[in-house]
Design a protein around this motif. Structure first.
Motif, PDB file in Angstrom:
ATOM      1  N   LEU A  83     -37.028 -18.417  -6.977  1.00 52.35           N
ATOM      2  CA  LEU A  83     -37.549 -17.073  -7.224  1.00 52.35           C
ATOM      3  C   LEU A  83     -36.644 -16.102  -6.474  1.00 52.35           C
ATOM      4  CD1 LEU A  83     -39.745 -15.084  -8.220  1.00 52.35           C
ATOM      5  CD2 LEU A  83     -41.010 -15.568  -6.116  1.00 52.35           C
ATOM      6  N   VAL A  84     -35.952 -15.258  -7.195  1.00 50.97           N
ATOM      7  CA  VAL A  84     -35.085 -14.263  -6.570  1.00 50.97           C
ATOM      8  C   VAL A  84     -35.940 -13.074  -6.152  1.00 50.97           C
ATOM      9  CG1 VAL A  84     -33.138 -12.687  -6.909  1.00 50.97           C
ATOM     10  CG2 VAL A  84     -33.059 -15.013  -7.861  1.00 50.97           C
ATOM     11  N   VAL A  85     -35.856 -12.716  -4.875  1.00 50.84           N
ATOM     12  CA  VAL A  85     -36.629 -11.592  -4.327  1.00 50.84           C
ATOM     13  C   VAL A  85     -35.625 -10.644  -3.687  1.00 50.84           C
ATOM     14  CG1 VAL A  85     -38.516 -10.909  -2.806  1.00 50.84           C
ATOM     15  CG2 VAL A  85     -38.524 -13.185  -3.827  1.00 50.84           C
ATOM     16  N   THR A  86     -35.404  -9.497  -4.305  1.00 50.33           N
ATOM     17  CA  THR A  86     -34.301  -8.659  -3.859  1.00 50.33           C
ATOM     18  C   THR A  86     -34.669  -7.190  -3.719  1.00 50.33           C
ATOM     19  OG1 THR A  86     -32.038  -7.977  -4.404  1.00 50.33           O
ATOM     20  CG2 THR A  86     -33.538  -8.360  -6.244  1.00 50.33           C
ATOM     21  N   THR A  87     -33.936  -6.504  -2.868  1.00 44.71           N
ATOM     22  CA  THR A  87     -34.066  -5.056  -2.736  1.00 44.71           C
ATOM     23  C   THR A  87     -33.450  -4.374  -3.943  1.00 44.71           C
ATOM     24  OG1 THR A  87     -33.859  -5.247  -0.335  1.00 44.71           O
ATOM     25  CG2 THR A  87     -33.493  -3.061  -1.281  1.00 44.71           C
ATOM     26  N   PHE A  88     -32.417  -5.013  -4.508  1.00 44.53           N
ATOM     27  CA  PHE A  88     -31.616  -4.390  -5.552  1.00 44.53           C
ATOM     28  C   PHE A  88     -32.095  -4.814  -6.930  1.00 44.53           C
ATOM     29  CE2 PHE A  88     -29.033  -4.903  -1.745  1.00 44.53           C
ATOM     30  CZ  PHE A  88     -28.708  -3.571  -1.482  1.00 44.53           C
ATOM     31  N   GLY A  89     -32.964  -4.006  -7.522  1.00 49.18           N
ATOM     32  CA  GLY A  89     -33.476  -4.320  -8.842  1.00 49.18           C
ATOM     33  C   GLY A  89     -32.524  -3.848  -9.922  1.00 49.18           C
ATOM     34  N   ARG A  90     -31.383  -4.528 -10.028  1.00 53.84           N
ATOM     35  CA  ARG A  90     -30.362  -4.115 -10.986  1.00 53.84           C
ATOM     36  C   ARG A  90     -30.407  -5.007 -12.218  1.00 53.84           C
ATOM     37  NH1 ARG A  90     -26.123  -3.471  -6.030  1.00 53.84           N
ATOM     38  NH2 ARG A  90     -26.738  -1.365  -5.435  1.00 53.84           N
ATOM     39  N   PRO A  91     -30.353  -4.405 -13.409  1.00 43.89           N
ATOM     40  CA  PRO A  91     -30.451  -5.191 -14.645  1.00 43.89           C
ATOM     41  C   PRO A  91     -29.452  -6.339 -14.730  1.00 43.89           C
ATOM     42  CG  PRO A  91     -30.603  -2.849 -15.129  1.00 43.89           C
ATOM     43  CD  PRO A  91     -30.237  -2.957 -13.682  1.00 43.89           C
ATOM     44  N   GLY A  92     -28.199  -6.076 -14.311  1.00 47.38           N
ATOM     45  CA  GLY A  92     -27.183  -7.120 -14.379  1.00 47.38           C
ATOM     46  C   GLY A  92     -27.512  -8.301 -13.486  1.00 47.38           C
ATOM     47  N   TYR A  93     -28.132  -8.025 -12.334  1.00 47.28           N
ATOM     48  CA  TYR A  93     -28.528  -9.104 -11.425  1.00 47.28           C
ATOM     49  C   TYR A  93     -29.598  -9.972 -12.079  1.00 47.28           C
ATOM     50  CZ  TYR A  93     -26.180  -6.874  -7.397  1.00 47.28           C
ATOM     51  OH  TYR A  93     -25.270  -6.339  -6.519  1.00 47.28           O
ATOM     52  N   LEU A  94     -30.559  -9.334 -12.732  1.00 46.08           N
ATOM     53  CA  LEU A  94     -31.634 -10.079 -13.382  1.00 46.08           C
ATOM     54  C   LEU A  94     -31.066 -11.029 -14.432  1.00 46.08           C
ATOM     55  CD1 LEU A  94     -34.479 -10.795 -14.318  1.00 46.08           C
ATOM     56  CD2 LEU A  94     -34.521  -8.660 -15.609  1.00 46.08           C
ATOM     57  N   ARG A  95     -30.221 -10.504 -15.288  1.00 41.27           N
ATOM     58  CA  ARG A  95     -29.666 -11.321 -16.364  1.00 41.27           C
ATOM     59  C   ARG A  95     -28.892 -12.509 -15.790  1.00 41.27           C
ATOM     60  NH1 ARG A  95     -28.785 -10.231 -21.656  1.00 41.27           N
ATOM     61  NH2 ARG A  95     -29.401  -8.068 -21.323  1.00 41.27           N
ATOM     62  N   ARG A  96     -28.047 -12.251 -14.791  1.00 41.11           N
ATOM     63  CA  ARG A  96     -27.231 -13.321 -14.231  1.00 41.11           C
ATOM     64  C   ARG A  96     -28.071 -14.338 -13.459  1.00 41.11           C
ATOM     65  NH1 ARG A  96     -22.217 -10.909 -11.152  1.00 41.11           N
ATOM     66  NH2 ARG A  96     -21.875 -13.127 -10.835  1.00 41.11           N
ATOM     67  N   ALA A  97     -29.117 -13.869 -12.796  1.00 42.62           N
ATOM     68  CA  ALA A  97     -29.984 -14.789 -12.065  1.00 42.62           C
ATOM     69  C   ALA A  97     -30.695 -15.753 -13.015  1.00 42.62           C
ATOM     70  CB  ALA A  97     -31.018 -14.008 -11.246  1.00 42.62           C
ATOM     71  N   MET A  98     -31.178 -15.234 -14.124  1.00 46.54           N
ATOM     72  CA  MET A  98     -31.866 -16.095 -15.084  1.00 46.54           C
ATOM     73  C   MET A  98     -30.892 -17.066 -15.738  1.00 46.54           C
ATOM     74  SD  MET A  98     -34.784 -14.940 -14.379  1.00 46.54           S
ATOM     75  CE  MET A  98     -36.040 -15.552 -15.501  1.00 46.54           C
ATOM     76  N   GLU A  99     -29.680 -16.596 -16.002  1.00 47.24           N
ATOM     77  CA  GLU A  99     -28.661 -17.476 -16.569  1.00 47.24           C
ATOM     78  C   GLU A  99     -28.284 -18.585 -15.578  1.00 47.24           C
ATOM     79  OE1 GLU A  99     -25.525 -14.795 -17.552  1.00 47.24           O
ATOM     80  OE2 GLU A  99     -26.409 -14.207 -19.483  1.00 47.24           O
ATOM     81  N   ALA A 100     -28.382 -18.290 -14.269  1.00 49.05           N
ATOM     82  CA  ALA A 100     -28.048 -19.279 -13.237  1.00 49.05           C
ATOM     83  C   ALA A 100     -29.154 -20.306 -13.032  1.00 49.05           C
ATOM     84  CB  ALA A 100     -27.745 -18.569 -11.918  1.00 49.05           C
ATOM     85  N   GLY A 101     -30.331 -20.032 -13.616  1.00 48.20           N
ATOM     86  CA  GLY A 101     -31.420 -20.997 -13.513  1.00 48.20           C
ATOM     87  C   GLY A 101     -32.625 -20.557 -12.711  1.00 48.20           C
ATOM     88  N   ALA A 102     -32.658 -19.281 -12.316  1.00 50.58           N
ATOM     89  CA  ALA A 102     -33.829 -18.786 -11.592  1.00 50.58           C
ATOM     90  C   ALA A 102     -35.057 -18.795 -12.498  1.00 50.58           C
ATOM     91  CB  ALA A 102     -33.576 -17.360 -11.080  1.00 50.58           C
ATOM     92  N   SER A 103     -36.209 -19.077 -11.910  1.00 52.00           N
ATOM     93  CA  SER A 103     -37.466 -19.062 -12.665  1.00 52.00           C
ATOM     94  C   SER A 103     -38.162 -17.713 -12.574  1.00 52.00           C
ATOM     95  CB  SER A 103     -38.403 -20.146 -12.146  1.00 52.00           C
ATOM     96  OG  SER A 103     -37.864 -21.423 -12.373  1.00 52.00           O
TER      97      SER A 103
ATOM     98  N   ALA B 228     -40.733  -3.904 -15.438  1.00 50.73           N
ATOM     99  CA  ALA B 228     -39.906  -2.697 -15.558  1.00 50.73           C
ATOM    100  C   ALA B 228     -38.429  -3.066 -15.565  1.00 50.73           C
ATOM    101  CB  ALA B 228     -40.211  -1.735 -14.416  1.00 50.73           C
ATOM    102  N   LEU B 229     -38.084  -4.035 -14.714  1.00 55.37           N
ATOM    103  CA  LEU B 229     -36.694  -4.462 -14.642  1.00 55.37           C
ATOM    104  C   LEU B 229     -36.280  -5.205 -15.905  1.00 55.37           C
ATOM    105  CD1 LEU B 229     -34.266  -4.366 -12.811  1.00 55.37           C
ATOM    106  CD2 LEU B 229     -34.997  -6.524 -11.796  1.00 55.37           C
ATOM    107  N   ALA B 230     -37.198  -5.957 -16.479  1.00 55.90           N
ATOM    108  CA  ALA B 230     -36.904  -6.670 -17.734  1.00 55.90           C
ATOM    109  C   ALA B 230     -36.569  -5.673 -18.840  1.00 55.90           C
ATOM    110  CB  ALA B 230     -38.097  -7.530 -18.133  1.00 55.90           C
TER     111      ALA B 230
ATOM    112  N   ASP C   5     -40.438  -4.855  -2.783  1.00 56.47           N
ATOM    113  CA  ASP C   5     -41.613  -4.012  -2.558  1.00 56.47           C
ATOM    114  C   ASP C   5     -42.797  -4.433  -3.436  1.00 56.47           C
ATOM    115  OD1 ASP C   5     -40.719  -3.116  -4.999  1.00 56.47           O
ATOM    116  OD2 ASP C   5     -40.438  -1.026  -4.385  1.00 56.47           O
ATOM    117  N   THR C   6     -42.691  -5.604  -4.065  1.00 53.50           N
ATOM    118  CA  THR C   6     -43.823  -6.172  -4.799  1.00 53.50           C
ATOM    119  C   THR C   6     -44.981  -6.393  -3.824  1.00 53.50           C
ATOM    120  OG1 THR C   6     -42.371  -7.320  -6.358  1.00 53.50           O
ATOM    121  CG2 THR C   6     -44.608  -8.165  -6.154  1.00 53.50           C
ATOM    122  N   PRO C   7     -46.203  -5.974  -4.142  1.00 54.66           N
ATOM    123  CA  PRO C   7     -47.338  -6.196  -3.251  1.00 54.66           C
ATOM    124  C   PRO C   7     -47.476  -7.672  -2.881  1.00 54.66           C
ATOM    125  CG  PRO C   7     -47.951  -4.692  -5.007  1.00 54.66           C
ATOM    126  CD  PRO C   7     -46.580  -5.214  -5.353  1.00 54.66           C
TER     127      PRO C   7
END
Length: 205
Positions: free
Chosen positions: A81-101, A130-132, A107-109
């Motif tokens: 589970l990637v938990v990051t300060t930087f909610g950048r679209p490119g990071y999301l796409r690459r993280a999922m491609e790398a195998g993140a679930s 929102a990031l998706a 700042d998620t509650p």
């Protein structure tokens, strides 16, 4: 009920400590290890066999996306589970491609974060909605590998000659790549191209 075993990887000690404290409040979650560098993750995962590894994106040694791929290759039983300060679209796409679930921002509650951990452990995918939406709108990076490399080098400033020397390229080649990157990002200047590419998560690496 058996607790879920968690590993936390974040280079900011205060953030890591806060996440650990919040997650430990949940009776079914147990933080069994913490690391501050991306290149320490796989060894600690092998040692502790956590159910879920919570990884930051920007860490020394190895970024969280590369660490995600390494964990999934070395220990497929551990979900990421990637938990990051930087909610950048490119990071999301690459993280999922790398195998993140999953991919959520820091700042998620606390209750939602704990629930995300449980869902990931159960084999589900969890993505900040929102990031998706932003990721779908932004699409994949339009930059070539070399354009990305040149823009990455340009983050610290320097002349085209400086960049050419650092990258082992001719000055004309660097200028061509910068010009192409400026056009593809819709920027007016090199600095703006860097800023836009950074904001979309296209320069990680």
């Amino acid at each position: 009920m058996t607790s879920l075993r968690l590993l936390l990887a974040d280079d900011q000690a205060l953030v890591r400590g806060a996440l650990a404290a919040l997650l430990q409040l949940e009776s079914d979650l147990d933080v069994v290890a913490e690391v501050s560098r991306g290149d320490e993750v796989v060894a600690v995962v092998r040692e502790h066999r956590p159910d879920v590894a919570l990884l930051d994106v920007e860490m020394p040694g190895l970024d969280g996306i590369a660490a995600t791929a390494a964990v999934r290759a070395a220990c497929p039983g551990t979900r990421v589970l990637v938990v990051t300060t930087f909610g950048r679209p490119g990071y999301l796409r690459r993280a999922m491609e790398a195998g993140a679930s999953g991919f959520v921002v820091k700042d998620t509650p606390a209750r939602e974060l704990a629930d995300a951990v449980r869902r990931v452990a159960a084999g589900l995918r969890v993505v900040d909605p929102a990031l998706a939406a932003e990721s779908l709108a932004a699409g994949t990076s339009p930059l070539t590998e070399r354009e990305t490399q040149v823009l990455r080098a340009a983050r610290d400033g320097g002349t085209a000659a400086d960049l050419a020397f650092a990258l082992g390229l001719s000055e004309g080649t660097v200028r061509n790549h910068l010009s192409a990157a400026i056009g593809k990002t819709g920027a007016r200047t090199r600095a703006e191209a860097v800023r836009l590419a950074e904001a979309n998560g296209w320069l990680l690496g």
